[in-house]
Design an enzyme around this catalytic site. Sequence first.
Site, PDB file in Angstrom:
ATOM      1  N   LYS A  76     -11.565   1.830  -1.066  1.00  0.00           N
ATOM      2  CA  LYS A  76     -10.305   1.924  -1.318  1.00  0.00           C
ATOM      3  C   LYS A  76      -9.784   3.559  -1.384  1.00  0.00           C
ATOM      4  CE  LYS A  76      -5.254  -0.629  -2.058  1.00  0.00           C
ATOM      5  NZ  LYS A  76      -4.943  -0.609  -3.510  1.00  0.00           N
TER       6      LYS A  76
ATOM      7  N   SER B  59      -3.089  -7.205  -4.758  1.00  0.00           N
ATOM      8  CA  SER B  59      -3.759  -6.242  -3.716  1.00  0.00           C
ATOM      9  C   SER B  59      -4.688  -6.545  -3.401  1.00  0.00           C
ATOM     10  CB  SER B  59      -3.402  -5.023  -3.599  1.00  0.00           C
ATOM     11  OG  SER B  59      -1.717  -4.665  -3.640  1.00  0.00           O
TER      12      SER B  59
ATOM     13  N   SER C 226      -1.632  -3.798  -0.228  1.00  0.00           N
ATOM     14  CA  SER C 226      -2.144  -2.755  -0.243  1.00  0.00           C
ATOM     15  C   SER C 226      -2.959  -2.581   0.383  1.00  0.00           C
ATOM     16  CB  SER C 226      -1.849  -2.137  -1.175  1.00  0.00           C
ATOM     17  OG  SER C 226      -2.312  -2.162  -2.080  1.00  0.00           O
TER      18      SER C 226
END
Lengths: 482, 95, 473
Positions: free
Chosen positions: C68, C167, C143
């Site tokens: 990420k 997330s 996210s």
Amino acid sequence: MYYNPDGVMIGLEVHVQLNKLKTKVFCGCATDYHNDPPNSHVCPVCLGLPGALPVINKKAVEAAIKIGLALNCKVEEHTQFYRKNYYYPDLPKGFQITQYDFPISSGGYVMIEGEDGEHRVGITRAHMEEDPGRLVHEGTIDRSKYTLIDYNRSGMALIEIVSEPDMRSPKEARRYLDKLRNIIEYLDVFDGNLEGALRVDANISIMGGQRAEIKNISSHKGAERALLYEIVRQKNVLRRGGVVVQETRHFDEAREITLSMRTKEEAHDYRYFPEPDLVPLKISGWAPAIKETLPELPDARKMRFVEQYGITDDHAKALTSELKLAIFYEDVARKADPKTAAVWICDVLKGELNYRDLTIDAFKKEHMLSLIGLLVSKKITEDGAVDIIRTLLDMGGSPDEIVAEKGLLKVEGDIVSTAVEEAIKENPQAVADYEAGKVKALNSLVGAVMKKTKGRADARTAREILLDRLKGYNFYPPPERE
Amino acid sequence: MITSKDLEHIGWLARLELSEEEKEEYAPKLNPVLDYFSELDEVDTEGVEPTYHVLALSNVFREDEVNTKCPLDQDEALSNAPNSQDGFFKAPRMM
Amino acid sequence: MWASINELKESIHADSSEEIVAQYLDRISKSKLNAFIYTVGESALSRAKEIDTNDIDGPLAGIPVAIKDNISTYGIQTTCASNILKSYIPPYDAHVIERLKEAGAIIIGKTNMDEFAMGSSTETSFYGATKNPWNMDRVPGGSSGGSAAAVAGGEALLALGSDTGGSVRCPASFCGVVGLKPTYGVISRYGLIAYANSLEQIGPFATSVRDVAALFDVVAGYDPRDSTSVDKEVNYSSALMNDVRGLKIGVPEEYFEEGTDEKVEKAVRDAIHTLEDLGANWKKVAMPHTKYALSAYYIIAMSEASSNLARFDGMRYGLRTEDKDWHTTFSQVRAAGFGDEVKRRILLGTYALSAGYHDKYYLKALKVRTLIKQDFERVFKDVDVLITPTMPYPAFKLGEKIDDPLSLYLADVDTVPINLAGVPSISVPCGFSDGLPIGMQIIGKHFDEAAILRTAHTFEENTNFHCKRPEGY
Ligand SMILES: [Mg+2]
Ligand SMILES: [Zn+2]
């Protein structure tokens, strides 16, 4: 009682940098950046890079406890770090990690020599925080076209010592600062001689006005100057019928004035909240053990010096005003006459060091011991001793060598009398002036005698012989002894 | 209720310049959120301590030892700087 | 593509890591998912070659991993999907990256996300939305949507995300993969660009519980650079028994309340019955403060975020606009650099901490947090794990909620209490609704990842939801 005509109230926030630690407060960067290029002692943590996290330096916490105890504070049961959110280019994270509720220590005091004798200055709190970076402006902050930032200082451990508004004059403020520095140096956590080691923000109000906060003061002298300037400024504002508003002002060290820093940011709202990346401290249990290790502090040492060595209060105060000096004195006093040692260290050596901007490190204890030996055994004169001290500081060597080289062994009797006769003969004008009542003319005759004996005569003896000798001249009324 | 005037103040506190349109647009989007948050008013928290950390950790320290692994040299420190000069980061004028 | 670490390792032995990395890079370059902001390319290939030629060993030797884009990677841009960090290249590695490198893993690229991890749909990225491999009109969740989509779409076998309020679990649920949010403190946050420090953890994604555990084993562990890191070394892979006999499951009814899609509810209740058939017991439990979790979570997260994001001033890194006076430049850099949702959260967080509102919002939220944590402590006296839906509904449409912040926030209702309490939780596929995956959330006690991994693994071994792949993948 001290009459404080303007109702001056001064409170100081003193930031002491724990520069004797090996590393910064929240990261492992070395603290010895003082002579290095900018931004060469930084890491992701103290540069505030995204993702970096702080970890508390244990030694810094111990030092904070030491300082709290030395300032007669209480070490708190629960301590925590907070974020103080504000913006300044020296602050790489947009907040400063500091303490807010639950500071490490609070509620202490320091005794200073005030306007009217012993005066107590309350310590609100002494808390830990991180130092911001250093800003460099071209010219002055208000006119510089840009700001240069060096983060080497960023993250240095600071102790912020907040006083009560107990000081009633700039002089008291300066004495408080001297005392504070003195105490903290005794604790061996800080070297006051390094740049940026001790920085002051001053809050000052006078009767009828609000308080101004003056930032960016970096010396004790600067504090006194800034406060003197500010009192005059505030008085002028009031005299002209104006209002002294609460504001932050910047001390311009070069111009010795304070400048208003008022901008929209004046509406401070620091939005404090506990630093989520650090966990609480429960360290009040450390205090008793740390207290055991506290050294004898300046006031206690001063009292002991007076008692143990029989020296004057003033000498004891001067000798304990600096840790190194106190140690130097005590080492000498153990082996030589303590009173003579106090006189020569305080009244002579200290002045000569100050004049040369040197510290006591520049003078050897053995040299002081042999000097006192020479004086006590009357082998050299006081002038000779002063000469030796100066020569040691300027050229080096040892007292014995200097005595031999310069021929400083004291001369007496006939030699001095002969020199007096010669001086009188060679300086008829001085003799005439003296006869005419110009008492000071005697000094130049004494000087002439000293010159002839290369300083080896005792000045007092020379003077007495001269007076005696000049009595023979018809002289009336007799001159008053100076 | 946050007004667009409040938003200007909060925007300044946060150093976030908001255009007139943004000020107009944000208030009606943020107010329902704040209304929703007000449901917390109905929770009785008398005598409840706040939870700052979920784990009961305390006294986490590092020793006062120089970390020779993490420091950045000057070039690395400045490598992402949009503007620098003579080894310094260069920021705009203060006033 | 490859279905598991073991399968991939066999291919590496038979072929080479370099060849496999090249195949992944090729697949990513042709993809329409927009799961990656940046792929590493050259350096990933050369690292793979190095591993091949030197026969470098390690639990993840030669295996590509997607990261990420809010996890700092030395020399590889790390943008948090924001314009303000567009050109930022960290000069250091996050703790998890160091661990991955030591394990022989190959960083293949940085995955898309909601800007600064603020969102549940991966639509707020400055680099465009990520799409759900199951349905290109749907969001992948967020996210960490890029990481989940990459794993679901066969663009990476393994990925790391971060979970502040769901997330990792939300996109795992929406994309039909496994995602774990560990106990707070188990994975070092050093190098994770903070959204809300007191809530978030890095978490692993994979297509199976076994692979999640293997990746977790590599990245978990004590790190002295994170003061909230805990010193507990556990081998999680060894917890993976196919056995739930005697397991006590709690089912908090508050997590099935209105707003929960019927098919989601049915799938999760069926899953609980499956576990019951395998020897577990379940009972209803009460967690009365659950309904307040969302508000408490958002207030705390936004407050911390408003402070965390104050460092983005354009002086040391990131976007810089034209120089005016310092304060004005600061405000303009941020106006230009942050997207709408980030700005909204900074404003709300600043407001919640500001003079006069601190106690009403921030402090109140922290007290409610205590009550929520106590709910968990109470039920965990009776049960080993809790089971709930991960999300109240399957993946919603792109653009559906993005202009209505509150409705977007409400999607997190089942995931945020877990972060408030700091307990571990895993999302595993447990069904489908109109071709979209449904995720089941299994929640454990502090540091009892073993229990949730074992429960999830047993469920997986006895069902085949996780084996189904989106069409074309
Ligand atoms: Mg301070
Ligand atoms: Zn550092």
